[in-house]
Scaffold this active site. Structure first.
Site, PDB file in Angstrom:
ATOM      1  N   CYS A  20     -41.065 -55.700  -1.797  1.00 29.06           N
ATOM      2  CA  CYS A  20     -41.925 -56.797  -2.984  1.00 29.06           C
ATOM      3  C   CYS A  20     -43.180 -56.412  -1.843  1.00 29.06           C
ATOM      4  CB  CYS A  20     -41.183 -57.835  -2.563  1.00 29.06           C
ATOM      5  SG  CYS A  20     -40.392 -57.773  -3.919  1.00 29.06           S
ATOM      6  N   ASP A  21     -43.795 -56.552  -0.419  1.00 29.03           N
ATOM      7  CA  ASP A  21     -44.709 -56.813   0.270  1.00 29.03           C
ATOM      8  C   ASP A  21     -45.639 -55.335   1.187  1.00 29.03           C
ATOM      9  OD1 ASP A  21     -46.803 -58.208   0.787  1.00 29.03           O
ATOM     10  OD2 ASP A  21     -46.479 -59.023   2.258  1.00 29.03           O
ATOM     11  N   VAL A  22     -45.358 -54.002   0.434  1.00 33.45           N
ATOM     12  CA  VAL A  22     -46.071 -52.987   0.729  1.00 33.45           C
ATOM     13  C   VAL A  22     -47.348 -53.060   1.583  1.00 33.45           C
ATOM     14  CG1 VAL A  22     -45.731 -50.130   0.917  1.00 33.45           C
ATOM     15  CG2 VAL A  22     -43.655 -51.672   0.555  1.00 33.45           C
ATOM     16  N   ASN A  26     -48.427 -54.487   7.224  1.00 37.65           N
ATOM     17  CA  ASN A  26     -46.573 -53.957   7.065  1.00 37.65           C
ATOM     18  C   ASN A  26     -46.420 -52.458   7.769  1.00 37.65           C
ATOM     19  OD1 ASN A  26     -46.643 -57.154   7.262  1.00 37.65           O
ATOM     20  ND2 ASN A  26     -45.425 -56.767   4.818  1.00 37.65           N
TER      21      ASN A  26
END
Length: 275
Positions: A20-22, A26
């Site tokens: 959900c937050d590539v 990250n």
């Protein structure tokens, strides 16, 4: 590196976990390859995602890498991670994100029109790889490749007979995100320790061994350790150990998990200069 990131996401997807937050921030590049970090807003596939927007609630994630379907309240889906990885690859190749999205209002406005993404124009980039990046960015999640297929295709391209070159014959390298000369990469030993600790935190959070808030507090201490100067790292280590003890004392962290984290910190501390 892109194949390694896709492989890591495929492994998460096999477990039913959507990151959900590539985004570039990250992904950590280490001596042992690329690592995907920070599953802080991860969700189980098919479950309501923290990045969805129920009844006027706030969006979570990073606008430029957000798949269009996540603007609604659709359940978490691995295809959303593939879109984000496509945006990451596009930026690595061209230096910019694929669509003019810098904020949440931009995301809502731009994705409402389902615009076509211009092919990444990089001299010497094979056409099939350019098409693969565009396939990841398809507005229809059903038309995107899976992370596993993406990893296979990228790995095959990386081991092909010849690397793509520019018009003057120089090798083409992905353009990294901008970094400041004042913040050189941390030592390899610290990178390995950080990757191992993030993996421990992520596994423990996803299995319910520790609460998200406890994981977030430990990640904050770890971030401060990684970003500190060499002469300050001993103090940061002490702060992190105090945080571990405090979480155990408050019953928010199992003692055996704290011991595992402490073992990693011990190995890193052995590499610090003796003052």
């Amino acid at each position: 590196m892109a194949a390694e990131v896709a492989s890591a996401l495929a492994a998460a997807h096999r477990l039913g976990v959507v990151h959900c937050d590539v985004k570039p921030g990250n992904v950590m590049l280490t001596d042992n390859g690329a690592k995907v970090l920070d599953f802080g807003i991860a969700a189980l596939a098919g479950a309501p995602t923290p990045g969805g927007r129920p009844a006027g609630g706030a969006l979570m994630g990073t606008p430029a890498y957000l798949a269009p379907e996540r603007l609604g309240n659709d359940p978490a889906h691995p295809a959303s991670d593939v879109y984000a990885l496509g945006a990451l690859l596009y930026r690595a190749l061209t230096g910019d994100v694929p669509l003019p999205v810098r904020s949440w209002p931009d995301a809502v406005r731009v994705h409402a029109n389902r615009p076509a993404v211009a092919p990444p124009r990089v001299p010497g980039l094979p056409a099939d790889l350019a098409q693969l990046v565009l396939a990841c960015l398809d507005p229809d999640p059903e038309r995107r490749p899976t992370a596993g297929l993406l990893a296979t295709r990228l790995r095959a391209a990386a081991s092909g007979p010849a690397a793509p070159t520019t018009d003057d014959g120089a090798p083409v390298s992905p353009r990294p995100a901008a970094t400041s000369p004042a913040n050189p990469p941390e030592p390899a030993s610290l990178r390995r320790a950080a990757v191992e600790l993030i993996a421990l935190l992520t596994e423990a959070q996803l299995t319910g061994e520790i609460e998200r808030k406890a994981a977030d507090r430990l990640r904050k201490e770890l971030t401060e350790l990684v970003g500190s100067r060499s002469k300050d790292q001993e103090k940061r280590l002490e702060d992190l150990r105090e945080r571990l003890d405090d979480e155990v004392d408050r019953g928010r962290l199992p003692a055996d998990f704290a011991d595992r984290v402490d073992d990693v910190l011990d190995r890193f501390e052995e590499t610090l200069p003796q003052g």
